[in-house]
Design a protein around this motif. Structure first.
Motif, PDB file in Angstrom:
ATOM      1  N   PHE A 127      -0.530 -11.799   8.335  1.00  0.00           N
ATOM      2  CA  PHE A 127      -1.785 -11.584   9.315  1.00  0.00           C
ATOM      3  C   PHE A 127      -1.529 -12.833   9.774  1.00  0.00           C
ATOM      4  O   PHE A 127      -1.267 -12.666  11.497  1.00  0.00           O
ATOM      5  N   LYS A 128      -1.363 -13.935  10.109  1.00  0.00           N
ATOM      6  CA  LYS A 128      -1.468 -15.276  10.418  1.00  0.00           C
ATOM      7  C   LYS A 128       0.465 -15.414  11.189  1.00  0.00           C
ATOM      8  O   LYS A 128       0.194 -15.351  12.745  1.00  0.00           O
ATOM      9  N   TYR A 129       1.101 -14.957  10.864  1.00  0.00           N
ATOM     10  CA  TYR A 129       2.290 -14.592  11.661  1.00  0.00           C
ATOM     11  C   TYR A 129       2.827 -13.256  12.039  1.00  0.00           C
ATOM     12  O   TYR A 129       4.338 -13.069  12.600  1.00  0.00           O
ATOM     13  N   ASP A 130       1.981 -12.465  12.087  1.00  0.00           N
ATOM     14  CA  ASP A 130       1.874 -10.740  12.710  1.00  0.00           C
ATOM     15  C   ASP A 130       3.010 -10.674  12.271  1.00  0.00           C
ATOM     16  O   ASP A 130       4.271  -9.939  13.611  1.00  0.00           O
ATOM     17  N   VAL A 131       3.086 -10.279  10.808  1.00  0.00           N
ATOM     18  CA  VAL A 131       4.467  -9.632   9.965  1.00  0.00           C
ATOM     19  C   VAL A 131       3.813  -8.072   9.706  1.00  0.00           C
ATOM     20  O   VAL A 131       2.673  -8.143   9.545  1.00  0.00           O
ATOM     21  N   GLU A 132       4.612  -7.385   9.777  1.00  0.00           N
ATOM     22  CA  GLU A 132       4.090  -5.767   9.615  1.00  0.00           C
ATOM     23  C   GLU A 132       4.616  -5.639   8.117  1.00  0.00           C
ATOM     24  O   GLU A 132       5.145  -6.410   7.049  1.00  0.00           O
ATOM     25  N   VAL A 133       3.026  -5.006   6.907  1.00  0.00           N
ATOM     26  CA  VAL A 133       2.652  -5.424   5.814  1.00  0.00           C
ATOM     27  C   VAL A 133       3.466  -3.447   4.976  1.00  0.00           C
ATOM     28  O   VAL A 133       2.217  -2.958   5.806  1.00  0.00           O
ATOM     29  N   ILE A 134       4.130  -3.480   4.477  1.00  0.00           N
ATOM     30  CA  ILE A 134       3.442  -1.824   3.672  1.00  0.00           C
ATOM     31  C   ILE A 134       3.218  -2.169   2.580  1.00  0.00           C
ATOM     32  O   ILE A 134       3.925  -2.963   1.486  1.00  0.00           O
ATOM     33  N   TYR A 135       2.928  -1.636   1.977  1.00  0.00           N
ATOM     34  CA  TYR A 135       2.443  -1.929   0.456  1.00  0.00           C
ATOM     35  C   TYR A 135       2.530   0.062  -0.704  1.00  0.00           C
ATOM     36  O   TYR A 135       1.788   0.479   0.219  1.00  0.00           O
ATOM     37  N   PHE A 136       3.114  -0.399  -1.551  1.00  0.00           N
ATOM     38  CA  PHE A 136       3.985   0.745  -2.248  1.00  0.00           C
ATOM     39  C   PHE A 136       3.026   0.895  -3.038  1.00  0.00           C
ATOM     40  O   PHE A 136       3.055  -0.295  -4.208  1.00  0.00           O
ATOM     41  N   CYS A 137       2.161   1.771  -3.705  1.00  0.00           N
ATOM     42  CA  CYS A 137       1.911   1.618  -4.912  1.00  0.00           C
ATOM     43  C   CYS A 137       1.983   4.032  -5.149  1.00  0.00           C
ATOM     44  O   CYS A 137       1.962   4.567  -5.418  1.00  0.00           O
ATOM     45  N   SER A 138       1.403   3.589  -6.953  1.00  0.00           N
ATOM     46  CA  SER A 138       2.041   5.401  -7.615  1.00  0.00           C
ATOM     47  C   SER A 138       0.505   5.333  -7.608  1.00  0.00           C
ATOM     48  O   SER A 138      -0.548   4.619  -7.508  1.00  0.00           O
ATOM     49  N   LEU A 139       0.191   6.751  -8.057  1.00  0.00           N
ATOM     50  CA  LEU A 139      -1.072   6.643  -7.869  1.00  0.00           C
ATOM     51  C   LEU A 139      -2.166   6.273  -8.552  1.00  0.00           C
ATOM     52  O   LEU A 139      -2.919   6.210  -9.063  1.00  0.00           O
TER      53      LEU A 139
END
Length: 169
Positions: free
Chosen positions: A35-47
């Motif tokens: 958030f501080k550096y305005d970087v996109e985050v993608i969170y990957f997880c299993s069911l």
């Protein structure tokens, strides 16, 4: 940061963080720095690791199949991205795609050190096969989260301030 090849990453605004979310203990730290550096985050997880309380707006949910999260991360990974994982195999594959890789403890995986970690994984697997007891993981402490946060902030700050940085992996 050590440079192992002459590839040039075109990072800056295009950079994203991809999280191997199964058992990730540093979600809040990643969110704060991204958030501080305005970087996109993608969170990957299993069911089996999915939670509604997840703080990331962009989530990728995969089946509970072995390596499904890793394969999905690899499909979404671009040169210059940052991968957050404890998985040495995923770290190695990510480095091959010229990504930056940090462990949950803030350890920077590079092409110079990844073979050591892969060999340690191999030795541990050999011990488990022979039913030799291995050391249990110690309880995680707040200082490890702070170390991770500092490492991630240092890496992103470096990449943002040097958009045409030579790769360290």
């Amino acid at each position: 940061m050590s440079n192992n090849n002459d590839l040039v990453a075109n990072v800056g605004d295009k950079m994203k963080i991809l999280i191997d979310g199964d058992a990730c203990p540093v979600k809040n730290e990643i969110f704060e720095i991204a958030f501080k550096y305005d970087v996109e985050v993608i969170y990957f997880c299993s069911l089996s690791h999915y939670s509604e309380s997840n703080i990331f707006p962009r989530k990728v949910l995969v089946d509970n199949e072995s390596q499904a999260v890793d394969m999905e991360i690899m499909r979404n990974l671009d040169k210059g991205d940052i991968v957050i994982t404890q998985d040495y195999g995923l770290a190695s594959l990510s480095l091959d795609k010229n990504a930056y890789v940090l462990s949950f403890n803030g350890k920077n995986f590079t092409k110079d050190n990844i073979n050591i970690y892969l060999y340690q994984r191999y030795l541990s697997a050999q011990q488990r096969q022979k039913r030799i007891k291995t050391l249990k993981q110690k309880k995680r402490h707040r200082k490890e989260n702070l170390k991770f946060k500092e490492a991630l902030e240092k890496l992103i700050g470096h990449l943002k301030n040097n958009p045409q940085v030579k790769k360290n992996c």
